[in-house]
Design a protein around this motif. Structure first.
Motif, short mmCIF file in Angstrom:
data_model
loop_
_atom_site.label_atom_id
_atom_site.label_comp_id
_atom_site.label_asym_id
_atom_site.label_seq_id
_atom_site.Cartn_x
_atom_site.Cartn_y
_atom_site.Cartn_z
N GLN A 249 47.55 -118.94 -37.63
CA GLN A 249 48.41 -118.16 -38.52
C GLN A 249 47.66 -117.01 -39.20
O GLN A 249 48.22 -116.32 -40.04
CB GLN A 249 49.02 -119.08 -39.58
N ALA B 1 52.75 -117.14 -44.08
CA ALA B 1 52.09 -118.06 -43.15
C ALA B 1 52.69 -119.45 -43.25
O ALA B 1 52.95 -120.11 -42.23
CB ALA B 1 50.60 -118.11 -43.45
N HIS C 37 51.28 -125.63 -34.58
CA HIS C 37 51.24 -124.62 -35.63
C HIS C 37 50.59 -123.32 -35.19
O HIS C 37 50.99 -122.24 -35.64
CB HIS C 37 50.48 -125.18 -36.84
N ARG D 207 56.01 -119.53 -41.48
CA ARG D 207 55.89 -119.60 -40.02
C ARG D 207 55.56 -121.02 -39.58
O ARG D 207 56.07 -121.50 -38.56
CB ARG D 207 54.81 -118.62 -39.54
N ILE D 208 54.72 -121.70 -40.36
CA ILE D 208 54.39 -123.09 -40.02
C ILE D 208 55.61 -123.98 -40.17
O ILE D 208 55.86 -124.85 -39.34
CB ILE D 208 53.22 -123.59 -40.89
N THR E 193 48.05 -127.56 -44.76
CA THR E 193 47.83 -126.13 -44.73
C THR E 193 47.72 -125.55 -46.13
O THR E 193 46.95 -124.64 -46.40
CB THR E 193 48.98 -125.46 -43.95
#
Length: 448
Positions: free
Chosen positions: A420, A53, A417, A56-57, A10
């Motif tokens: 996002q 982001a 995931h 959150r992942i 990511t």
């Protein structure tokens, strides 16, 4: 073979959009003035969104091993059972010995253990879920989840009716009736004993005008075959933080009902989704048996009054009881059935999962070595036991030579995931946009 699509990936693919994103939202002048005045205001805001982001992942990463285990485990059971799907038990013993098939049978041409239509359709279920997730996150167009899945199944139907060369130039994108990046995977353009019910129901929907909505209330047929339950596991793998378990169970049933209209064709799917969801996202500490019994009771309330409900609850109770006796697996599985219909597939999977809840390999081997729908019983057992064991707990021999292993893991990581980005986000994930907005598999277009 294995690829870890996690935080490291990511960080490479999330890139910050500077003034263009502000221009889209009417904020370019503001950004320019702030940038000129303070130097870093906009850059700092973008960086904060980027970091949020990634955070959150990171929070979803704790579920990744079990999500991978369930999706990959289902494919393992499917590939193990596929060669013996239509064999009698005497044929299984004659070919593989008294203990039956114990390891992959590799295809002479590809050198791979081939997946069947079970895993093909499971992957398209996941693709539909993730397009719905992306549309809701980026455009505010959530809609009914099963409607996206139904369109994704039309993409699967094309892989059964067209060659890869015929299909690869079709227009892509929501509204163009092709929403699946999986449509660019050549290996999926193979007939692997697809079920007649799935083919006929989806063929009928292909020619329909307008959105039917809930196929439980508008059934396509009266089939209770296992073609619905075999493909619904991804419903349980995607996190739904605000949803009640009953809502998730119902989505599992609605997804199965897209092709199977008998209540015993879709109620078992709700039970399976409940079991897998509780394993991956537990609300409290529970044994597998407690989860199974909770699933039975919850779905009984959800479908209270259905005239076939007692048949479903009976076979679940039977599977639980058989898992605790001392008889051999083949004898016990005969008491449940052959798995051609959904409630029997569920019953066999529950039996094998309870009996071998700490032994993934023994569980899927037991699930396929019987006369019946061996790939489907293997797949559903693999979904449950894979969630319990996690991908890291699956024996290494199953991770080698499985067809489309990397695609399966990539899809599992995406389910974990989620999207996002948001409609007003100042960053983009280029991989995600390519797959779930442009519906493309690779960085470079496959259209020459």
């Amino acid at each position: 073979m294995e690829k870890k699509h996690s935080i490291e990936k990511t960080q490479d693919t999330l890139w910050i959009v500077k003034q263009d994103s502000y221009a889209m939202n009417g904020n370019a002048d503001t950004c320019n003035r702030q940038d000129f005045a303070s130097g870093n205001v906009c850059r700092d805001e973008n960086q904060r969104e980027h970091e949020m982001a990634l955070q959150r992942i990171r929070e979803t990463e704790r579920y990744l091993d079990k999500i991978r285990g369930s999706l990959f485990g289902g494919a393992v059971g499917d590939a193990l059972g596929y060669p013996v799907e239509f064999f009698s038990e005497s044929q299984i013993v004659s070919r593989y010995g008294k203990n039956g098939i114990q390891e992959y049978e590799l295809d002479n041409s590809s050198g791979k253990a081939l997946i069947s239509d079970d895993t093909q359709m499971t992957l398209f279920t996941a693709n539909g879920i993730l397009v719905a997730n992306t549309m809701e996150a980026m455009g505010g167009m959530g809609g009914d989840l099963s409607s996206y899945i139904a369109i994704s199944y039309q993409d699967w139907l094309k892989t059964q009716n067209l060659t890869f060369e015929e299909a690869k130039n079709q227009p892509r994108g929501y509204g163009k009736r092709c929403i699946s990046w999986l449509s660019e995977v050549p290996e999926l353009y193979n007939l692997r004993a697809p079920g007649n019910t799935c083919l006929s129901a989806l063929g009928q929907q292909e020619n329909e005008k307008g959105y039917v909505g809930d196929y439980m209330t508008h059934p396509q047929n009266n089939s209770k075959g296992c073609g619905g339950i075999m493909r619904v596991a991804p419903i349980a793998l995607k996190p739904y933080p605000l949803a009640q378990i009953e809502e998730i169970d119902r989505e599992g049933a609605k997804t199965a009902a897209i092709t199977h209209g008998h209540s015993l064709g879709y109620m078992p799917a709700a039970v399976l989704v409940h079991i897998i969801s509780r394993i991956i996202y537990p609300k409290r500490e529970q044994t597998l048996k407690e989860i199974v019994l909770e699933a039975k009771d919850t779905v009984a309330k959800l479908f209270d009054g259905d005239k076939h409900l007692n048949e479903l609850t009976h076979i679940i109770s039977l599977a639980v009881n058989l898992s605790e006796n001392q008889e051999n697996d083949r004898y016990n599985i005969h008491q449940i059935g052959e798995g051609w219909v959904a409630e029997e597939t569920l019953g066999i999977a529950i039996y094998c999962s309870l009996r071998y809840q700490n032994d993934f390999s023994s569980g899927i081997i037991a699930a396929v070595n019987h006369q019946g729908d061996s790939d489907s019983t293997g797949a559903v057992t693999g979904n449950i036991l894979g969630a319990l064991a996690g991908y890291d707990g699956i024996e290494e021999k199953w991770k080698h030579n499985l067809e489309l292993a990397d695609v399966i893991l990539e899809m599992a990581d995406d389910l974990c995931h989620g999207c996002q980005m948001s409609e007003h986000s100042s960053y983009k994930d280029t991989d995600w946009i390519r797959k779930y907005r442009k519906m493309r598999w690779k960085d470079h277009s496959m259209v020459k």
